[in-house]
Write an enzyme that holds these catalytic residues in place. Structure first.
Site, PDB file in Angstrom:
ATOM      1  N   LYS A 212      77.778  85.689 -21.378  1.00 19.19           N
ATOM      2  CA  LYS A 212      76.816  84.542 -21.282  1.00 19.19           C
ATOM      3  C   LYS A 212      77.464  83.486 -22.308  1.00 19.19           C
ATOM      4  CE  LYS A 212      72.084  82.981 -22.002  1.00 19.19           C
ATOM      5  NZ  LYS A 212      72.821  81.601 -22.157  1.00 19.19           N
ATOM      6  N   GLU A 261      78.771  77.678 -15.266  1.00 18.38           N
ATOM      7  CA  GLU A 261      78.814  77.024 -16.348  1.00 18.38           C
ATOM      8  C   GLU A 261      80.275  76.156 -16.505  1.00 18.38           C
ATOM      9  OE1 GLU A 261      76.881  77.744 -19.455  1.00 18.38           O
ATOM     10  OE2 GLU A 261      75.436  79.060 -18.618  1.00 18.38           O
ATOM     11  N   LYS A 373      69.122  87.963 -19.900  1.00 16.95           N
ATOM     12  CA  LYS A 373      70.190  87.795 -20.903  1.00 16.95           C
ATOM     13  C   LYS A 373      69.870  88.382 -22.562  1.00 16.95           C
ATOM     14  CE  LYS A 373      67.159  83.663 -21.634  1.00 16.95           C
ATOM     15  NZ  LYS A 373      67.091  82.248 -21.701  1.00 16.95           N
TER      16      LYS A 373
END
Length: 503
Positions: A212, A261, A373
C-alpha cells in the site's frame, strides 16, 4: 415545474438525518418532473450544475443588486436556460455579460431561491443529498431495481445522465452503459482491517497481498495514441503529468484502462512525502519532480472490458503489458509470506499492504470488504468541522481541530473528536490562512467550517463516549496530513469509526 419546488425539496432533504426520509423526499420531487427537467434537477439536488464549471465565483455574484421577488414564478427551465447562457459566454466583456444575465435571473427570484442559486453557482450547496441517496431516489422514482441504476452511475460517472436513462429507457437503457475508454469510472475503494490476520481470516488464502503506497490514486486511459489521466475524484490531470503520458503511450497495447498510484521518489528510491507528489497535479513549478506509476489493476485491455472479471484475470492482463510498473505483490502467499511482505512494505517506506480477493470483480465506486487495507497504526480520513483558536505558543493560530465522520445516510458529518497533536508550525499557518475560505460561522473561540476539507488522522483506537454526537471518541488522535485528493464524500463513515471499537 417551479424552481421554488426544487428549493423546498433541497431544504427538506437537508433538514432530516433519516436516509429513508431523504430518499422519499427526492423520489417525490423526481416523479413530478417533465422529461427536460430531469437532468438539471438531479444535478442541482446533487449539488452541481449539469453544465459543469461555468466560471462563476463569489466575486461575480455576491454583490449583484436585486430586490427579491414577492412571488415564486421562475421555472426550472428558465433557470437552466440562464445557466446555459452564462456558460456559453466568452471573449471580451464576458464578465459583464455573465453578471447581466444573472442579475436578470436574480431579479425574478425570491430570497430563498436566490440563496439556493448563490450556493449552487459557487459550489457551496450542501443539503445532504449525497450520491448514494440520490441513486436510491432515482431507482425508486423510476420503479427500477437499485443495482442497474448504481452500475450505470459508476460507469457514466454522472447522476444526471443516469437519471435520464432510467426514466427514458428503464433497465435496458441503464445496462447500455459500458466502460468507455477516455471516460473515467469511479474507483473501487478498500475497507480498513484491524490486522493482517483479520483480513486473512475474512478473505481466506485466495488473495493478493500488495504494497500500500503513500501515493496519489490515478486512473489511466489509453486509446490508440491518446492517453488521458484522472485523479481519484475523476479530475483530469493529463497536462500536468507528461512523463506518465509518455510512459503509458509506449506500452505494448492499443487500448487500456489502468488503476494505480503515482508517487515521487528520492534518489535512493524511497517515497517522497505525499504533499510533494500532490504538488505535481497542476503545479508548473514542480515539473522537475518526476512521478512514477505503480499499477494494481487493469479494467480494459485491447477492446476487452474486464470490470466483471475476477481480480486474478485482471492482474494477468496487467502483467502482459506493464509488468515493470506493477505494485509489488504476492499471489496466494502463505501467512508467513504475507507477514514478510507486510514488513518489507514498511521497511521500504510504504504505508502497509492491501489484501484483495482474487475472485472479486471490480466494484466501481464501492467500498467493500473484497479489498482491505492493513496498516501498523489505525488511520481514518475525517472531515474538518471547525478549529479553535490556540493559546500559548499557538496564540493567533487556528489549532484544535473538530473532526467528523461521514454519515452514510447522507446527513451532516458526525463529530467524533478533537485534536491539535501532530500540527507543525507550517500546518498551523496554513490552517489559519485557509480555514476562513471555508467558514460558515464563528464565535469567540472557534471557526466553524463547511465540510470541505479531509484530514488523515492516526489514532490508537476508539472508545464509547457521550461527549460527542456519534457516541464515540478517538483515542490519542494526531494529524498525519491533509488529503487534497479527497472530498467529504471520500471520508470514512461513522460505521468505519465504530468498527475500531475493541471487542
Amino acid at each position: 415545474m417551479l424552481f421554488s419546488q426544487i428549493v423546498a425539496t433541497s431544504r427538506d432533504v437537508g433538514a432530516t438525518r433519516s436516509r429513508k426520509v431523504k430518499v422519499a423526499t427526492l423520489r417525490e420531487a423526481l416523479t413530478r418532473l417533465e422529461q427536460a427537467e430531469v437532468e438539471p434537477v438531479v444535478a442541482w439536488l446533487s449539488g452541481e450544475l449539469r453544465q459543469g464549471r461555468i466560471g462563476i465565483g463569489w466575486r461575480t455574484v455576491a454583490d449583484i443588486p436585486a430586490t427579491p421577488a414577492d412571488v415564486a414564478a421562475v421555472t426550472v427551465s428558465e433557470v437552466d436556460g440562464t445557466i446555459s447562457a452564462v456558460a456559453e459566454v466568452s471573449g471580451s466583456g464576458s464578465a459583464a455579460r455573465r453578471r447581466e444575465l444573472l442579475a436578470d435571473l436574480f431579479a425574478r427570484t425570491t430570497a430563498d431561491e436566490r440563496d439556493f442559486l448563490l450556493r449552487l453557482l459557487t459550489g457551496d450547496l450542501r443539503q445532504g443529498a449525497l450520491e448514494g441517496v440520490m441513486t436510491d431516489a432515482i431507482a425508486a422514482a423510476a420503479d427500477l431495481p437499485i443495482e442497474p441504476v448504481r452500475r450505470a452511475f459508476m460507469l457514466s460517472g454522472r447522476l444526471p445522465a443516469t437519471a435520464v436513462a432510467a426514466f427514458d429507457g428503464g433497465v435496458d437503457a441503464l445496462t447500455a452503459f459500458r466502460l468507455e475508454v477516455g471516460r473515467p469510472v469511479r474507483p473501487m475503494l478498500a475497507s480498513p482491517a484491524e490486522s493482517l490476520a483479520d483480513a486473512w481470516s475474512e478473505l481466506g488464502g485466495d488473495v493478493s497481498v500488495e504494497y500500500k503506497l503513500d501515493g496519489a490514486r490515478i486512473q489511466v486511459h489509453r486509446n490508440g495514441d491518446e492517453v488521458r489521466i484522472f485523479t481519484r475524484t475523476l479530475r483530469e490531470i493529463t497536462g500536468s503529468v507528461p512523463e506518465l503520458v509518455a510512459l503509458v503511450a509506449r506500452l505494448p497495447c492499443t487500448s487500456a484502462v489502468f488503476d494505480g498510484e503515482t508517487l515521487a521518489l528520492t534518489d535512493s528510491g524511497r517515497p517522497r512525502p505525499f504533499q510533494e507528489t500532490m504538488s505535481r497535479f497542476g503545479a508548473e513549478s514542480a515539473r522537475d519532480l518526476l512521478l512514477h506509476p505503480y499499477f494494481f489493476d487493469c479494467l480494459h485491455l485491447d477492446g476487452v472490458d474486464l470490470l466483471d472479471s475476477p481480480l486474478e484475470e485482471r492482474l494477468k492482463a496487467l502483467e502482459r503489458v506493464a509488468p515493470q510498473h506493477r505494485i509489488p505483490g504476492l499471489i496466494r502467499p502463505d501467512s508467513e509470506g504475507a507477514a514478510t511482505h507486510f514488513d518489507d512494505a514498511l521497511a521500504a517506506g510504504h504505508e502497509g499492504v492491501m489484501v484483495k480477493s482474487l475472485t472479486a470483480p471490480y466494484a466501481a465506486g464501492r467500498r467493500g470488504r473484497a479489498w482491505q487495507k492493513v496498516k501498523p497504526e489505525h488511520t481514518l480520513d475525517l472531515v474538518v468541522l471547525g478549529a479553535e483558536w490556540g493559546y500559548g505558543r499557538r496564540t493567533g493560530y487556528l489549532s484544535n481541530l473538530h473532526l467528523g465522520a461521514r454519515d452514510p445516510d447522507g446527513g451532516a458529518p458526525i463529530m467524533v473528536g478533537k485534536t491539535f497533536k501532530g500540527l507543525t508550525d507550517a500546518l498551523l499557518q496554513w490552517q489559519t490562512d485557509e480555514f476562513p475560505r471555508h467558514e460558515r460561522a464563528r464565535d469567540d473561540h472557534t471557526v466553524y467550517l463547511h465540510p470541505d476539507l479531509v484530514v488523515e488522522i492516526e489514532l490508537d483506537g476508539v472508545q464509547v463516549s457521550t461527549r460527542y454526537p456519534g457516541g464515540l471518541a478517538l483515542r490519542f488522535a494526531r494529524v498525519l496530513r491533509y488529503r487534497p485528493d479527497k472530498t467529504a464524500a471520500d471520508a470514512d463513515t461513522i460505521d468505519a469509526v465504530r468498527s475500531l471499537l475493541p471487542g
